[in-house]
Scaffold this motif. Structure first.
Motif, PDB file in Angstrom:
ATOM      1  N   SER A   1      44.785  42.053  49.588  1.00 44.35           N
ATOM      2  CA  SER A   1      45.682  41.664  48.508  1.00 44.35           C
ATOM      3  C   SER A   1      44.887  41.032  47.370  1.00 44.35           C
ATOM      4  O   SER A   1      45.107  39.879  47.002  1.00 44.35           O
ATOM      5  CB  SER A   1      46.725  40.691  49.046  1.00 44.35           C
ATOM      6  OG  SER A   1      47.642  40.335  48.041  1.00 44.35           O
TER       7      SER A   1
ATOM      8  N   LEU B   1      38.357  33.703  54.187  1.00 43.35           N
ATOM      9  CA  LEU B   1      38.977  33.904  52.876  1.00 43.35           C
ATOM     10  C   LEU B   1      37.920  34.429  51.926  1.00 43.35           C
ATOM     11  O   LEU B   1      36.934  33.754  51.646  1.00 43.35           O
ATOM     12  CB  LEU B   1      39.559  32.591  52.344  1.00 43.35           C
ATOM     13  CG  LEU B   1      40.653  31.951  53.194  1.00 43.35           C
ATOM     14  CD1 LEU B   1      41.070  30.619  52.587  1.00 43.35           C
ATOM     15  CD2 LEU B   1      41.836  32.887  53.333  1.00 43.35           C
TER      16      LEU B   1
ATOM     17  N   TYR C   1      43.548  37.359  47.227  1.00 37.02           N
ATOM     18  CA  TYR C   1      44.103  36.716  48.417  1.00 37.02           C
ATOM     19  C   TYR C   1      43.707  37.433  49.704  1.00 37.02           C
ATOM     20  O   TYR C   1      44.252  37.151  50.763  1.00 37.02           O
ATOM     21  CB  TYR C   1      45.625  36.636  48.316  1.00 37.02           C
ATOM     22  CG  TYR C   1      46.085  35.869  47.109  1.00 37.02           C
ATOM     23  CD1 TYR C   1      45.911  34.496  47.030  1.00 37.02           C
ATOM     24  CD2 TYR C   1      46.658  36.523  46.026  1.00 37.02           C
ATOM     25  CE1 TYR C   1      46.307  33.785  45.910  1.00 37.02           C
ATOM     26  CE2 TYR C   1      47.057  35.825  44.902  1.00 37.02           C
ATOM     27  CZ  TYR C   1      46.883  34.460  44.850  1.00 37.02           C
ATOM     28  OH  TYR C   1      47.276  33.766  43.741  1.00 37.02           O
ATOM     29  N   SER C   2      42.740  38.346  49.636  1.00 36.07           N
ATOM     30  CA  SER C   2      42.307  39.100  50.811  1.00 36.07           C
ATOM     31  C   SER C   2      41.650  38.185  51.842  1.00 36.07           C
ATOM     32  O   SER C   2      40.978  37.216  51.482  1.00 36.07           O
ATOM     33  CB  SER C   2      41.331  40.197  50.401  1.00 36.07           C
ATOM     34  OG  SER C   2      41.983  41.156  49.608  1.00 36.07           O
ATOM     35  N   SER C   3      41.862  38.542  53.114  1.00 36.97           N
ATOM     36  CA  SER C   3      41.278  37.749  54.194  1.00 36.97           C
ATOM     37  C   SER C   3      41.183  38.594  55.456  1.00 36.97           C
ATOM     38  O   SER C   3      41.846  39.620  55.591  1.00 36.97           O
ATOM     39  CB  SER C   3      42.140  36.515  54.482  1.00 36.97           C
ATOM     40  OG  SER C   3      43.408  36.908  54.993  1.00 36.97           O
TER      41      SER C   3
ATOM     42  N   SER D   1      38.085  35.046  48.706  1.00 38.69           N
ATOM     43  CA  SER D   1      38.028  34.391  47.399  1.00 38.69           C
ATOM     44  C   SER D   1      37.224  33.091  47.438  1.00 38.69           C
ATOM     45  O   SER D   1      36.665  32.670  46.437  1.00 38.69           O
ATOM     46  CB  SER D   1      39.435  34.111  46.879  1.00 38.69           C
ATOM     47  OG  SER D   1      40.103  33.192  47.716  1.00 38.69           O
ATOM     48  N   ARG D   2      37.160  32.467  48.610  1.00 37.25           N
ATOM     49  CA  ARG D   2      36.427  31.202  48.743  1.00 37.25           C
ATOM     50  C   ARG D   2      35.097  31.374  49.451  1.00 37.25           C
ATOM     51  O   ARG D   2      34.344  30.419  49.573  1.00 37.25           O
ATOM     52  CB  ARG D   2      37.271  30.184  49.499  1.00 37.25           C
ATOM     53  CG  ARG D   2      38.501  29.817  48.712  1.00 37.25           C
ATOM     54  CD  ARG D   2      39.131  28.633  49.306  1.00 37.25           C
ATOM     55  NE  ARG D   2      40.333  28.309  48.540  1.00 37.25           N
ATOM     56  CZ  ARG D   2      40.915  27.164  48.567  1.00 37.25           C
ATOM     57  NH1 ARG D   2      40.425  26.214  49.331  1.00 37.25           N
ATOM     58  NH2 ARG D   2      41.980  26.934  47.866  1.00 37.25           N
TER      59      ARG D   2
END
Length: 113
Positions: free
Chosen positions: A17, A37, A20-22, A39-40
């Protein structure tokens, strides 16, 4: 997508997503859940608490139920809120504790517990 490996007691969950992909691994053998995560660029690890996390044999049924009955409320949703503080890189002892699947997911990333 969700893949259940009954013989290894592992569930892989992949969420695609954008930012927000994980990827998440439920390792029932070792008793831990790890979420990466993207993004992080970090891994969050928590202990499986049986009173909050469905058993392995229930997870496939719950996923099917959610997919086929999207508009129906289910009390079996699982949510976790992470409040990251300090992180560290995993070491040999961590990977023995968390198992090879979580090691593969989280190696080289900051770990938050």
């Amino acid at each position: 997508t969700m893949t259940i490996h009954n013989e290894e007691h592992i569930v892989d969950v992949h969420v695609r997503s954008g930012i927000y992909s994980s990827d998440t691994i439920f390792d029932y053998t070792h008793g831990y859940i790890a979420t990466r995560l993207f993004s992080r660029n970090a891994c969050f690890i928590m202990k499986i608490k049986k009173e909050f996390i469905p058993e392995l044999h229930e997870i496939g049924h719950l996923a099917f139920e959610r997919e086929t009955m999207k508009d129906v409320y289910s009390p079996n949703n699982v949510w976790a809120q992470f409040q990251p503080g300090s992180s560290r890189l995993g070491n040999f002892k961590d990977w023995i504790l968390y198992g090879k699947h979580i090691e593969h997911l989280c190696t080289g990333l900051p770990l938050y517990q």
